[in-house]
Design a protein around this motif. Structure first.
Motif: not given
Length: 437
Positions: A55-63, A68-72
């Motif tokens: 999804l990319g170098p920084i992707a959306p996630c459910e923590i 919700h946030g992003y993760i590298t």
């Protein structure tokens, strides 16, 4: 793990009509951000990191459920965030929009691990420098030779008990209690308060659902320790923090103690257990370490690359709208730095055989947010592992490796147990180890 397009993942609070990141970017996002919690994630986190990386170098996630946030997902993106803190990315959770809006449940594990506190980990600028300086100055007073002696003494005491057992678990019988007992001594902590503090920290890292109660117990125990040391100072880290020129308040003292003990216990347990599993099961290491061809330090580095004890943490917040490698990052949403995804990034093009002795991993983070005492962590882990190998040669797992269960949690990586079969003969005292292994 698969992406759910028709139904939200279990525990998700998202409605099917909107994306939590805004309509402008929804076309490039999965229907629901991938969860980085729960049994499926814990069983095979690398599969999730690989999917997130697409999804990319920084992707959306459910923590956590509803959080919700992003993760590298790459080594480059993790370093970019860490090296541009605090100029482009803030650490203060006051920037967390969902928290400000009351949208993060009070009992959420993510809230307990990411909420604001007067703590060097969460502040920026002069406030961060003041508190981090108090921590690093106090830790610098630790005599590493005395620490090594203490770790060896505690390791031998625990191993004396292990050798008397018919069945041993190197997590519950050794890797769990050893850092706890070492930190109790370092902080001059009475045993009852020490046990309360470390048990509570372990529960928080395991993302307990009763996090609010655990956090309250934790702070009460730390406050009792501080009051003791204000009246009866000694040669220990707590007393050095109390006497530091920064003149920390009781509330600040509580948070600095939580930070240092939290960083020194459960992560150390994970590093010891992860390294022991490597040495027991991987023939590239077990023979060479026993014969002295390869030092234990190399095995630790390999474990830090392959299975860092803190897998995802260091949440950061964009100070403004920011685009990184085509990914639009909006202020208000946390971005977790994934040390595990960074270390396993295929773009590094580095075979696992080249990771022994290579300390370019991000297991201890980087930049101004790096671990303030990685050498102390290595002393504890290396001596602990060395004594297991000395006292219990020829260990084997007592179950198939596929039966081992990872500890639950978004933030760290370890094992619930490490059952082993003891050799027919064990040593009653450590071998002489005048030279490096």
């Amino acid at each position: 793990m698969t992406v759910h397009h028709s139904e939200p993942p279990p525990g998700s609070h998202l409605s099917s009509s909107r994306c939590p990141y805004g309509a402008a970017s929804s076309a490039t996002l999965p229907a629901y951000p991938l969860p980085i919690y729960g049994p499926e994630f814990s069983a095979n986190p690398r599969a999730t990191y690989a999917q997130l990386r697409t999804l990319g170098p920084i992707a959306p996630c459910e923590i956590a459920p509803g959080v919700h946030g992003y993760i590298t997902t790459t080594y480059r993106s993790a370093l970019y965030l860490l090296r541009n803190t605090p100029t482009l990315f803030a650490k203060d959770p006051a920037h967390w929009q969902a928290l400000r809006n009351g949208q993060v449940p009070a009992d959420s594990p993510a809230r307990m691990m990411m909420q604001p506190s007067p703590n060097a980990l969460w502040l920026d600028g002069d406030a961060h420098a003041r508190l981090r300086g108090a921590i690093t100055d106090s830790l610098a007073w630790i005599d590493t030779h005395a620490l090594a002696t203490a770790v060896a003494r505690i390791a031998n005491r625990l191993l004396d008990r292990v050798t008397a057992l018919e069945h041993a678990d190197l997590v519950s019988d050794f890797a769990d209690p050893l850092p706890m007992q070492v930190l109790i001594e370092m902080f001059g902590c009475p045993p009852d308060l020490g046990r309360t503090i470390v048990l509570a920290i372990a529960q928080l890292f395991d993302t307990t659902q009763d996090a609010a109660r655990v956090n309250a117990e934790l702070e009460a125990a730390c406050l009792a320790l501080i009051r003791l040391k204000r009246h009866q100072p000694a040669t220990d880290v707590t007393s050095w923090l109390v006497a530091h020129p920064a003149r920390l308040s009781d509330a600040e003292m509580v948070q600095q103690i939580l930070l240092v003990i939290g960083a020194g216990t459960t992560p150390s347990t994970n590093l010891i257990a992860n390294s022991l599993l490597l040495l027991i099961t991987d023939e590239r290491f077990n023979g060479d370490v026993h014969t002295g061809v390869r030092p234990i330090a190399d095995a630790l580095d390999h474990a830090l690359w392959e299975d860092p004890p803190i897998s995802n943490y260091c949440p950061l917040y964009p100070r403004d709208h920011h685009t990184y490698e085509g990914v639009l990052l909006r202020p208000g949403a946390p971005i977790l730095v994934s040390f595990a995804a960074a270390n396993s990034d295929p773009a590094l093009d580095q075979g696992s055989h080249r990771r022994s002795g290579n300390r370019a991993h991000l297991a201890f983070s980087a930049g101004i947010r790096a671990c303030p005492a990685p050498d102390l962590a290595r002393v504890i882990a290396e001596i602990a592992v060395e004594h297991v190998l000395d006292r219990l040669p020829d260990l084997t797992l007592a179950c198939p490796q596929s039966d081992l269960v990872r500890r639950p949690g978004t933030f760290h990586s370890g094992w619930t147990s490490l059952p082993v079969s003891l050799p027919l003969t064990t040593t009653t005292a450590p071998h002489s180890y005048g030279g490096p292994r």
